[in-house]
Design a protein around this motif. Structure first.
Motif, PDB file in Angstrom:
ATOM      1  N   ARG A  16      -5.017 -11.066   8.619  1.00 54.12           N
ATOM      2  CA  ARG A  16      -4.110 -10.164   8.302  1.00 54.12           C
ATOM      3  C   ARG A  16      -4.152  -9.276   7.088  1.00 54.12           C
ATOM      4  N   PRO A  17      -3.466  -7.721   7.074  1.00 53.48           N
ATOM      5  CA  PRO A  17      -3.644  -7.150   6.190  1.00 53.48           C
ATOM      6  C   PRO A  17      -2.744  -7.087   4.652  1.00 53.48           C
ATOM      7  N   GLY A  18      -3.158  -8.519   3.827  1.00 53.79           N
ATOM      8  CA  GLY A  18      -2.188  -8.291   2.972  1.00 53.79           C
ATOM      9  C   GLY A  18      -0.906  -7.616   2.119  1.00 53.79           C
ATOM     10  N   TRP A  19      -1.745  -5.935   2.285  1.00 55.84           N
ATOM     11  CA  TRP A  19      -1.507  -4.863   1.658  1.00 55.84           C
ATOM     12  C   TRP A  19      -0.336  -4.401   2.043  1.00 55.84           C
ATOM     13  N   GLU A  20      -0.092  -4.790   3.778  1.00 54.75           N
ATOM     14  CA  GLU A  20       1.415  -4.714   4.505  1.00 54.75           C
ATOM     15  C   GLU A  20       2.653  -5.901   4.793  1.00 54.75           C
ATOM     16  N   PRO A  21       3.724  -5.711   3.597  1.00 55.50           N
ATOM     17  CA  PRO A  21       4.514  -6.201   3.590  1.00 55.50           C
ATOM     18  C   PRO A  21       5.341  -7.004   5.247  1.00 55.50           C
ATOM     19  N   ALA A  22       5.310  -6.602   5.789  1.00 57.94           N
ATOM     20  CA  ALA A  22       6.061  -6.062   7.096  1.00 57.94           C
ATOM     21  C   ALA A  22       4.976  -8.165   7.996  1.00 57.94           C
ATOM     22  N   ALA A  47     -16.411  -1.586   3.432  1.00 59.58           N
ATOM     23  CA  ALA A  47     -16.353  -0.463   3.470  1.00 59.58           C
ATOM     24  C   ALA A  47     -14.938   0.046   3.256  1.00 59.58           C
ATOM     25  N   PRO A  48     -15.005   2.305   3.024  1.00 59.84           N
ATOM     26  CA  PRO A  48     -13.928   2.611   2.705  1.00 59.84           C
ATOM     27  C   PRO A  48     -13.325   2.902   3.845  1.00 59.84           C
ATOM     28  N   THR A  49     -11.910   2.792   3.953  1.00 61.04           N
ATOM     29  CA  THR A  49     -11.303   2.675   5.052  1.00 61.04           C
ATOM     30  C   THR A  49     -10.113   3.921   4.856  1.00 61.04           C
ATOM     31  N   GLU A  50      -9.214   4.561   5.806  1.00 64.08           N
ATOM     32  CA  GLU A  50      -8.560   5.981   5.808  1.00 64.08           C
ATOM     33  C   GLU A  50      -7.253   5.952   4.504  1.00 64.08           C
ATOM     34  N   THR A  51      -7.702   4.800   3.343  1.00 62.59           N
ATOM     35  CA  THR A  51      -6.668   4.966   2.912  1.00 62.59           C
ATOM     36  C   THR A  51      -7.441   4.775   0.848  1.00 62.59           C
ATOM     37  N   GLY A  52      -8.809   5.328   1.477  1.00 62.10           N
ATOM     38  CA  GLY A  52      -9.261   6.320   0.665  1.00 62.10           C
ATOM     39  C   GLY A  52     -10.320   4.516  -0.607  1.00 62.10           C
ATOM     40  N   THR A  53     -10.948   5.258  -1.323  1.00 63.92           N
ATOM     41  CA  THR A  53     -11.714   3.995  -1.889  1.00 63.92           C
ATOM     42  C   THR A  53     -11.523   3.650  -3.010  1.00 63.92           C
ATOM     43  N   GLY A  54     -10.010   4.177  -3.268  1.00 58.13           N
ATOM     44  CA  GLY A  54      -9.349   4.198  -5.129  1.00 58.13           C
ATOM     45  C   GLY A  54      -8.333   2.655  -5.008  1.00 58.13           C
ATOM     46  N   ALA A  91       0.678  -1.281   0.192  1.00 61.00           N
ATOM     47  CA  ALA A  91      -0.010  -0.393  -0.122  1.00 61.00           C
ATOM     48  C   ALA A  91       0.662   1.087  -0.512  1.00 61.00           C
ATOM     49  N   GLU A  92       2.310   0.975   0.661  1.00 59.52           N
ATOM     50  CA  GLU A  92       3.070   2.368   1.016  1.00 59.52           C
ATOM     51  C   GLU A  92       3.268   2.864  -0.491  1.00 59.52           C
ATOM     52  N   SER A  93       3.481   1.623  -1.903  1.00 58.48           N
ATOM     53  CA  SER A  93       4.256   2.174  -2.472  1.00 58.48           C
ATOM     54  C   SER A  93       3.707   2.017  -4.447  1.00 58.48           C
ATOM     55  N   GLU A  94       1.692   1.572  -3.198  1.00 56.37           N
ATOM     56  CA  GLU A  94       0.611   1.614  -4.375  1.00 56.37           C
ATOM     57  C   GLU A  94       1.432   0.636  -6.072  1.00 56.37           C
ATOM     58  N   GLU A  95       1.592  -0.721  -5.217  1.00 59.40           N
ATOM     59  CA  GLU A  95       2.463  -1.692  -6.264  1.00 59.40           C
ATOM     60  C   GLU A  95       1.106  -2.506  -5.998  1.00 59.40           C
ATOM     61  N   TRP A  96       0.317  -2.797  -7.131  1.00 53.88           N
ATOM     62  CA  TRP A  96      -0.226  -3.483  -7.811  1.00 53.88           C
ATOM     63  C   TRP A  96       0.370  -4.815  -8.919  1.00 53.88           C
ATOM     64  N   VAL A  97       0.035  -5.594  -8.573  1.00 52.93           N
ATOM     65  CA  VAL A  97       0.604  -7.255  -9.447  1.00 52.93           C
ATOM     66  C   VAL A  97      -0.427  -8.127  -9.815  1.00 52.93           C
ATOM     67  N   PRO A  98      -0.172  -8.649 -10.382  1.00 52.60           N
ATOM     68  CA  PRO A  98      -0.908  -9.708 -11.139  1.00 52.60           C
ATOM     69  C   PRO A  98      -1.266 -10.493 -10.229  1.00 52.60           C
ATOM     70  N   MET A  99      -2.425 -11.584 -10.268  1.00 50.91           N
ATOM     71  CA  MET A  99      -2.745 -12.463  -9.387  1.00 50.91           C
ATOM     72  C   MET A  99      -2.371 -13.495 -10.519  1.00 50.91           C
ATOM     73  N   GLU A 100      -1.462 -14.290 -10.122  1.00 51.98           N
ATOM     74  CA  GLU A 100      -1.491 -15.726 -10.718  1.00 51.98           C
ATOM     75  C   GLU A 100      -3.306 -16.663 -10.963  1.00 51.98           C
ATOM     76  N   THR A 101      -3.349 -17.035 -12.070  1.00 49.63           N
ATOM     77  CA  THR A 101      -4.534 -17.803 -12.919  1.00 49.63           C
ATOM     78  C   THR A 101      -4.579 -19.216 -13.144  1.00 49.63           C
ATOM     79  N   ARG A 102      -5.634 -19.807 -12.824  1.00 46.53           N
ATOM     80  CA  ARG A 102      -5.700 -20.872 -13.450  1.00 46.53           C
ATOM     81  C   ARG A 102      -7.018 -21.257 -13.610  1.00 46.53           C
ATOM     82  N   THR A 103      -7.086 -22.461 -15.057  1.00 44.12           N
ATOM     83  CA  THR A 103      -8.399 -22.181 -14.829  1.00 44.12           C
ATOM     84  C   THR A 103      -8.654 -24.042 -14.773  1.00 44.12           C
ATOM     85  N   GLU A 104      -9.503 -24.533 -14.373  1.00 48.34           N
ATOM     86  CA  GLU A 104     -10.373 -25.737 -13.566  1.00 48.34           C
ATOM     87  C   GLU A 104     -12.218 -26.408 -13.939  1.00 48.34           C
ATOM     88  N   THR A 105     -11.285 -27.226 -14.639  1.00 48.92           N
ATOM     89  CA  THR A 105     -12.642 -28.031 -15.281  1.00 48.92           C
ATOM     90  C   THR A 105     -13.489 -28.883 -14.188  1.00 48.92           C
TER      91      THR A 105
END
Length: 889
Positions: free
Chosen positions: A552-558, A462-469, A414-428
């Motif tokens: 735990r918050p996933g956006w805080e690497p600590a 709900a939106p938090t202190e970091t905003g709605t974006g 969250a501090e660096s606003e780093e967005w990364v792709p999720m790993e995805t796969r399709t299961e049948t």
């Protein structure tokens, strides 16, 4: 005192070439409350099945067709030499072979003989293919969705390349044996379950057994025994309604609050430095309740969809202890173990002996004990040099992460606003009789996103202190078992271990589930070893505790895991000064001692009672025998009564009719035998007290189960008559106190038992309401016609004991029923001075075929606290043999 049970042998004029069918005079077992999956797993058409079961062929042909040959000579492709299988009066096989390959081929062949449907059901569950077996059943489809999201099968496939060549050889040999039995048999020849299922879905011949099928089973075992996930979610769930961190903490007291003794004392410790593993929480939960509400709801929906395979929830635990030879009649150590797991039929364990003709490097096995149908070897048992038992360590090996997601990206920092792709796969997901289902699985660095598991919308908070974006909220799961490990190597290593160093070496490979290992050696040593892959969590000053007790918050690497505890730092002890070790799910180490393993332990009432009984006998100077160990396993003294009865007796009940139940408590010795009227009344009071105290405060999913943690909570609240939880929120303008809650519980318990048992308290007894009704996982539910259900489900048995009692026949207070839900899935006592004087028993029997006389022939003995001889030496095995089969190439 416990007694050894005996079985009446078949006379010499009654030769047997196949497993005898059971007697036909089985009374109605009645329905038993079960999971939604059990009730709906088959989803059979009543009219079709009634037509089948009404036919003569059902009882004469269908039921008997799968019974195996248990004597004579049988050809088994894959064998290199001749193998002898000797079965005792309970049908337990002892296998003798000239090489390891043949041992495991034979074990696979025997497991397929006795329990192939159980094996097939397990592998369909662990592969996320249950709907392929049972059809278009919503609960089965949901289970498949969640397990595919976890990727159990993919992890097992990765483990195949990780385990040792010796382990791969054992798994391949085992699979050869299974497939040798399957080769010339159709579904109807393998289990009556296939015949009944075939009335609704199209069933072809089962797939050949793959060695990875065995590895995948370890994931199911690890999932059910994974530690504190329930407490982690329940803290957040409780906060959503209580909205007070201090009150939430009151509902989750620390182990120290129980006032009980950890497994190891400071003087016992023999660990490494462990400096990286120490941690502590320095903050309280402060992020918005809306986020917590939605995260917990999402996680609970997903994880609750996984079928219970071993045991989960209230009552899942175990007892084990070992006593040094200085305190035994034989002068050698004694070891006792009774794992507390879910109870169904066939049982979770499979008894076996595996013996090399000449023990050496080429064939190192001479071992007997309890294993799993579907996996080679012995999980708990003994060899000629060492005996070992397992109990769940309750280490915290899972963490839920609240993630911020946008489309298929997630917020890494969250501090660096780093967005990364999720790993995805399709299961049948293929559905027998239905359309296939496409499932998109997404994962972050923490683990699979559970909000995708049931194909539902993302969790929106709900939106938090970091905003709605910052996108929407989802929940992911970090779990040690989702990384490939070498637990299969550990199983084989334990089978040949001879001393403490061997146990430590095997434990270093035992990744999941994290278990307590107690052991004793023939040369007189006793000890303890903690294995398991334990996450290291940093100390973080942030919105939630960093010790794994809250999501735990996933956006805080600590908050990310920092690695794993070094196996050299895991707690261990050899020959403690006390002369015994007790491991019954309590804390492993004193508070503040490293490495950090968990904050959520069993409060230790069972372990403390066992320690007390051992200490009393040692102080009296009376040496322990096998019978003494069995007597302790059967102890039914209630710590709940010890804590609450003195307070209950002080409550004034004005009406003499209502007070009749309370009178039973005066002079009660707190034992909970089946004939105890006081035990019946007390447990009814406990059930009603929990409901009266917490029903108005907590969400339904968190209704008190009545186990040890709740005893600590209520015991401590008794010192606070005005605690907010005593008040009934539904009575507007009135504030109730402790004494009013106690009075209501006492009175309603008397009236409840008047309806459930009798108007006269003298007629009450604990066994009448505290019954175990074993249920088949597929054919035993209420949706199955009564004729089938009654045939596959044994008659109910009355049991003493209860939750958090040494004889831990647990019941769930949140259901309103006293029916037994979990309990000792087996009992074992090993005498290292004379291995042939050891004893064992399991809850059902070795066979999974309802027509077999060994389908449930140990149940009555188990319920009565009896046991059977546990032969080991060649002479004892031969002397106990009632059927002998020769397997040849």
């Amino acid at each position: 005192m416990s007694e050894r049970a005996t079985s009446e042998p078949t006379g010499p004029d009654e030769p047997q070439t196949a497993d005898d069918d059971r007697p036909d005079d089985r009374p109605d077992a009645g329905p038993r409350p079960g999971s939604r999956l059990r009730r709906a797993a088959v989803g059979l058409s009543v009219l079709i099945v009634l037509a089948v079961v009404a036919s003569v062929s059902f009882t004469v042909v269908t039921v008997r067709a799968p019974l195996p040959e248990v004597s004579g000579t049988q050809t088994v492709p894959g064998l290199e030499g001749e193998v002898t299988v000797q079965r005792d009066a309970q049908g337990v096989p002892h296998v003798t072979a000239s090489n390891a390959q043949d041992l495991f081929v034979a074990q696979g062949y025997l497991h397929a003989q006795d329990r192939f449907f159980q094996m097939d059901y397990r592998r369909h569950v662990t592969a996320g293919r249950l709907a392929e077996l049972v059809g278009d059943v919503p609960e089965a489809v949901q289970a498949d969705q969640v397990i595919r999201t976890f990727g159990w099968r993919e992890v097992a496939e990765a483990e195949w390349d990780l385990v040792s060549p010796e382990t791969r050889a054992a798994l391949q040999a085992y699979a050869q044996g299974v497939n040798a039995y399957l080769a010339d048999r159709g579904p109807d020849d393998l289990g009556v379950e296939y015949t009944v299922l075939g009335t609704r879905v199209d069933l072809s011949a089962p797939d050949p057994w793959d060695p990875v099928d065995s590895l995948a089973w370890l994931k199911a075992m690890a999932w059910d025994l994974r530690g504190n996930y329930d407490d982690e979610l329940d803290r957040a769930l409780a906060f959503s309604t209580v909205e007070d961190v201090e009150l939430v903490d009151e509902l989750f007291p620390s182990f120290a609050a129980g006032g009980n003794t950890p497994i190891l004392q400071q003087s016992d410790l023999a660990t490494g430095d462990g400096s990286r593993a120490e941690q502590a929480s320095t903050s309280s939960a402060s992020f918005g309740s809306a986020l917590l509400d939605e995260a917990v709801a999402s996680a609970r929906d997903a994880v609750s969809a996984v079928p219970v395979m071993v045991g989960r929830g209230e009552g899942t635990g175990s007892n084990s202890w070992v006593v040094s030879g200085e305190h035994t009649a034989s002068g050698a150590p004694l070891l006792a173990n009774d794992p507390h797991l879910s109870l169904e039929i066939p049982g979770v364990w499979s008894q076996v002996g595996l013996h090399c003709e000449q023990v050496g490097d080429e064939c190192p096995y001479d071992v007997a004990g309890f294993g799993f149908a579907g996996f080679p070897g012995v999980i708990i048992g003994h060899n000629a040099d060492l005996a070992w038992g397992l109990t769940n360590m309750n280490a915290d090996v899972t963490d839920f992460y609240i993630e911020r997601v946008r489309d298929d990206t997630w917020l890494r920092d969250a501090e660096s606003e780093e967005w990364v792709p999720m790993e995805t796969r399709t299961e049948t997901i293929r559905v027998n009789g239905g359309d296939p289902i496409e499932l998109q699985v997404r994962s972050t660095d923490h683990g699979p996103v559970l909000s995708s598991a049931l194909d539902v919308d993302e969790v929106v908070g709900a939106p938090t202190e970091t905003g709605t974006g910052f996108g929407e909220y989802a929940v992911s799961l970090a779990w040690t078992a989702l990384e490939p490990g070498r637990t299969a190597d550990a199983v084989l290593a334990m089978m040949t271990a001879a001393g403490a160093q061997d146990v430590q070496d095997a434990a270093a490979l035992f990744d999941v589930p994290a278990q307590n290992i107690v052991f004793a050696t023939a040369d007189g040593h006793i000890g303890y070893q903690a294995p398991g892959r334990i996450p290291v969590r940093d100390r973080v000053r942030g919105p939630v505790p960093s010790d794994g007790t809250w999501p735990r918050p996933g956006w805080e690497p600590a908050y990310d895991w920092q690695g794993y505890v070094d196996p050299a730092d895991m707690p261990r002890s050899l020959d403690p000064e006390s002369g015994f070790v007790v491991a019954a799910n309590q804390a492993v180490l004193p508070a503040g001692t490293r490495p950090y393993l968990s904050s959520d332990w069993d409060p230790g009432f069972r372990s403390e009672r066992i320690r007390s009984l051992l200490t009393e006998q040692i102080d009296a100077g009376r040496p322990f025998t096998v019978e003494d160990m069995e007597r302790i396993q059967q102890d039914d003294w209630s710590p709940f009564a010890d804590a609450l009865v003195p307070v209950l007796l002080d409550v004034d009940i004005p009406d003499s009719y209502d007070a009749a139940g309370q009178e039973l408590l005066a002079g009660w010795d707190y034992s909970t035998g089946t004939d105890s009227a006081a035990a019946a009344y007390f447990n009814a009071v406990w059930r009603n007290l929990l409901a009266a105290t917490f029903e108005d405060d907590l969400p339904p999913q968190m209704a008190p189960t009545g186990g040890a943690r709740w005893l600590v909570v209520v015991r401590d609240m008794l010192e606070r008559p005005d605690d907010p939880f005593w008040d009934d929120r539904s009575t507007v303008g009135v504030v109730e106190t402790r004494d009013e809650a106690l009075l209501r519980a006492l009175v309603t318990a008397r009236r409840d038992l008047t309806v459930e048992l009798s108007k006269d308290p003298a007629d009450w007894d604990w066994g009448s309401v505290h019954e175990l009704s074993l249920q088949h996982p597929v054919l035993g539910g209420d949706d199955v016609p009564a004729l089938v259900r009654d045939y596959v489900n044994p008659r109910p048995v009355q049991l003493p004991g209860g939750s958090s009692i040494v004889n831990a026949t647990a019941w769930d207070a949140s259901t309103g029923s006293f029916a037994v839900t979990t309990g000792p899935s087996m009992r074992m006592v090993v005498d290292l001075g004379d291995l042939d004087s050891s004893t064992w028993v399991e809850v059902t029997g070795v066979s999974g075929h309802p027509a077999s006389r060994h389908y449930g022939d140990q149940l009555d003995a188990w319920a009565a606290g009896e046991s059977f001889p546990f032969p080991f030496s060649r002479e004892a095995v031969s002397g106990a043999a009632e059927e002998t089969a020769t397997l040849q190439p």
